[in-house]
Design an enzyme around this catalytic site. Structure first.
Site, PDB file in Angstrom:
ATOM      1  CD  GLU A  53      -3.043  -0.637   0.031  1.00  0.00           C
ATOM      2  OE1 GLU A  53      -3.075  -0.305  -1.175  1.00  0.00           O
ATOM      3  OE2 GLU A  53      -3.596  -1.659   0.453  1.00  0.00           O
ATOM      4  CB  THR A  66       4.622   0.283  -2.564  1.00  0.00           C
ATOM      5  OG1 THR A  66       3.452  -0.513  -2.788  1.00  0.00           O
ATOM      6  CG2 THR A  66       5.148   0.026  -1.161  1.00  0.00           C
ATOM      7  CG  ASP A  67       0.433   2.935  -6.421  1.00  0.00           C
ATOM      8  OD1 ASP A  67       0.679   3.738  -5.492  1.00  0.00           O
ATOM      9  OD2 ASP A  67      -0.675   2.888  -7.008  1.00  0.00           O
ATOM     10  N   GLY A  92     -12.462   1.820  -0.866  1.00  0.00           N
ATOM     11  CA  GLY A  92     -11.052   1.502  -1.085  1.00  0.00           C
ATOM     12  C   GLY A  92     -10.895   0.363  -2.074  1.00  0.00           C
ATOM     13  CB  SER A 109     -10.068   0.908  -7.408  1.00  0.00           C
ATOM     14  OG  SER A 109      -8.957   1.092  -6.629  1.00  0.00           O
ATOM     15  CB  SER A 138     -12.406   6.461  -8.771  1.00  0.00           C
ATOM     16  OG  SER A 138     -11.313   5.957  -8.052  1.00  0.00           O
ATOM     17  CD  GLU A 160      -8.265   8.724  -9.399  1.00  0.00           C
ATOM     18  OE1 GLU A 160      -8.839   8.046 -10.267  1.00  0.00           O
ATOM     19  OE2 GLU A 160      -8.550   8.658  -8.201  1.00  0.00           O
ATOM     20  CG  ASP A 207      -6.280   2.056  -7.386  1.00  0.00           C
ATOM     21  OD1 ASP A 207      -5.570   1.222  -6.793  1.00  0.00           O
ATOM     22  OD2 ASP A 207      -6.697   3.100  -6.845  1.00  0.00           O
TER      23      ASP A 207
HETATM   24  C1  GLA Z   1      -5.217   4.604  -3.923  1.00  0.00           C
HETATM   25  C2  GLA Z   1      -4.446   5.006  -5.177  1.00  0.00           C
HETATM   26  C3  GLA Z   1      -3.423   3.951  -5.575  1.00  0.00           C
HETATM   27  C4  GLA Z   1      -2.555   3.539  -4.391  1.00  0.00           C
HETATM   28  C5  GLA Z   1      -3.411   3.262  -3.150  1.00  0.00           C
HETATM   29  C6  GLA Z   1      -2.568   3.038  -1.928  1.00  0.00           C
HETATM   30  O1  GLA Z   1      -6.016   3.493  -4.189  1.00  0.00           O
HETATM   31  O2  GLA Z   1      -5.315   5.228  -6.257  1.00  0.00           O
HETATM   32  O3  GLA Z   1      -2.638   4.413  -6.645  1.00  0.00           O
HETATM   33  O4  GLA Z   1      -1.571   4.502  -4.124  1.00  0.00           O
HETATM   34  O5  GLA Z   1      -4.309   4.308  -2.870  1.00  0.00           O
HETATM   35  O6  GLA Z   1      -1.796   1.904  -2.067  1.00  0.00           O
END
Ligand code: GLA
Length: 382
Positions: A35, A37-38, A125, A127, A129, A161, A173
């Site tokens: 989490e 880390t992307d 949480g 995604s 979106s 985004e 995501d």
């Molecule tokens: C959101 C963001 C992702 C990622 C997560 C945390 O979902 O859209 O890119 O950074 O938070 O890991």
């Protein structure tokens, strides 16, 4: 896939626009570990799920585009020339942000009608979106023969985004939603944007999500703040991203950063290692090791990166009291949404019943339980 939802969206489109639409399913995602880390060019371990966004879309020959958000019962008509972001928080930004990014790349889009709806609540949480953005870019690519690869499409969704929604998100995501593979999780290297699929079969264990049903405000600005802390520490360390730094490197500048920011960078470096360890545990079917990594991830998100909240911490603490739960952690950006729990199948019903009761007693609010199947990525519904 949710056939009821597909039927509802298609019927609504046919009633409003009287032509056959192109039907698209774009999934939400879970993330096993990795989490925040992307956007540090690191590793993540997401999977697309059988819940997400269903969109019906078709060209129209007028001078405006019409989009109807079925779940909100809201319709917006816009002219595609001179697009601007809508008010903060509006779903229109996910749709027209994608259109604007296509226009920035000199892609010619005609007007279109669209109806969409979903079965993951916003703020979970998971995604929704990214799923919506991907459904739009995928649909427009089909309708207007834009010749985009899936890789192009996720970068467009991500830019929407950044520029329309205002969240400087990473690529996890959009990637997971677009490239998901049935029954697999994807070990994604966010620098190369390439992934290795891992078959997920936890035998007598399974993943269960528990939604806190809260989304605390200011989470978007907190997200962007975290990202800029990471970037500034990476630049102090003279590396491209924190993915390239070790704990030893970080130690060398410890007296030049605040203790809070030191902990945030340390979290990222450690979480990145945990993802790699988790992939080894998955290969060896070592679920106890995987569970411990989930707990360690949560601890870091809570105490070092500081993106958790009381409701998430409570759910993770409750899971620690139950011997049948091997690991749990908050999932996604944080400040609300779901926890992901690795739990013995035979204990799911009793655990979720008791945790729901405890959550209600503590917060006077319902939590929601989801068990999900890992699914394929964005595609046409036949
Ligand atoms: C959101 C963001 C992702 C990622 C997560 C945390 O979902 O859209 O890119 O950074 O938070 O890991």
């Amino acid at each position: 896939m949710n056939t009821e939802l597909i039927h509802k969206i298609k019927t609504s489109f046919l009633e409003a626009f009287k032509v056959e639409p192109l039907m698209i399913f774009s999934p939400g995602r879970i993330n096993i570990i990795g989490e925040h880390t992307d956007y540090n060019d690191g590793f993540v371990f997401p999977a697309a799920v059988n819940k997400g966004i269903v969109a019906a879309i078709q060209k129209n020959h007028s001078d405006t585009s019409v989009v109807y958000a079925a779940d909100k019962d809201e319709q917006i008509s816009v002219s595609l020339s001179g697009l601007k972001p809508a008010a903060e928080g509006s779903w229109a930004n996910y749709v027209f942000g994608v259109v604007a990014e296509l226009q920035n790349r000199s892609k010619t889009i005609g007007n279109f009608n669209m109806v969409f709806g979903g079965d993951i609540p916003g703020g979970a949480g998971m995604s929704s979106s990214a799923a919506l953005e991907n459904s739009v870019v995928f649909g427009l690519n089909e309708l207007f023969n834009l010749d985009l690869s899936k890789q192009d499409m996720i970068l467009i969704s991500q830019k929407a985004e950044h520029n329309y929604v205002g969240v400087k998100c990473g690529i996890m995501d959009q990637y997971a939603s677009m490239f998901g593979i049935e029954n697999h999780a994807l070990l994604l290297d966010c620098r190369t944007v390439k992934s290795t699929p891992f078959k997920v079969d936890f035998k007598d264990h399974q993943l269960v999500l528990i939604n806190t049903n809260v989304k605390h405000s200011l989470s978007d600005s907190a997200y962007n703040d975290r990202r800029s802390v990471c970037e500034s520490i990476a630049s102090m360390l003279n590396v491209k991203a924190l993915r390239d730094a070790t704990e030893y490197d970080l130690e060398s500048i410890r007296d030049k950063v605040t203790p809070e920011n030191y902990q945030k960078a340390l979290y990222v470096i450690q979480e990145n290692k945990r993802v790699v360890e988790a992939s080894k545990a998955m290969k060896q079917s070592d679920l106890n090791a995987l569970g411990e990594l989930l707990y360690a991830s949560h601890e870091g998100l809570q105490k070092q990166y500081k993106v958790s909240c009381d409701e998430l911490d409570f759910l993770v603490d409750q899971s620690k009291l139950n011997d049948y739960v091997l690991g749990a952690r908050m999932m996604g950006g944080g400040f609300g949404g779901c926890t992901i729990n690795l739990i013995e199948k035979s204990a799911v019903a009793s655990f979720t019943t008791s945790v729901s009761k405890d959550y209600m007693n503590k917060f006077n609010k319902e939590c929601s339980i989801y068990s999900v199947e890992l699914s394929n990525g964005t595609g046409i519904i036949n």
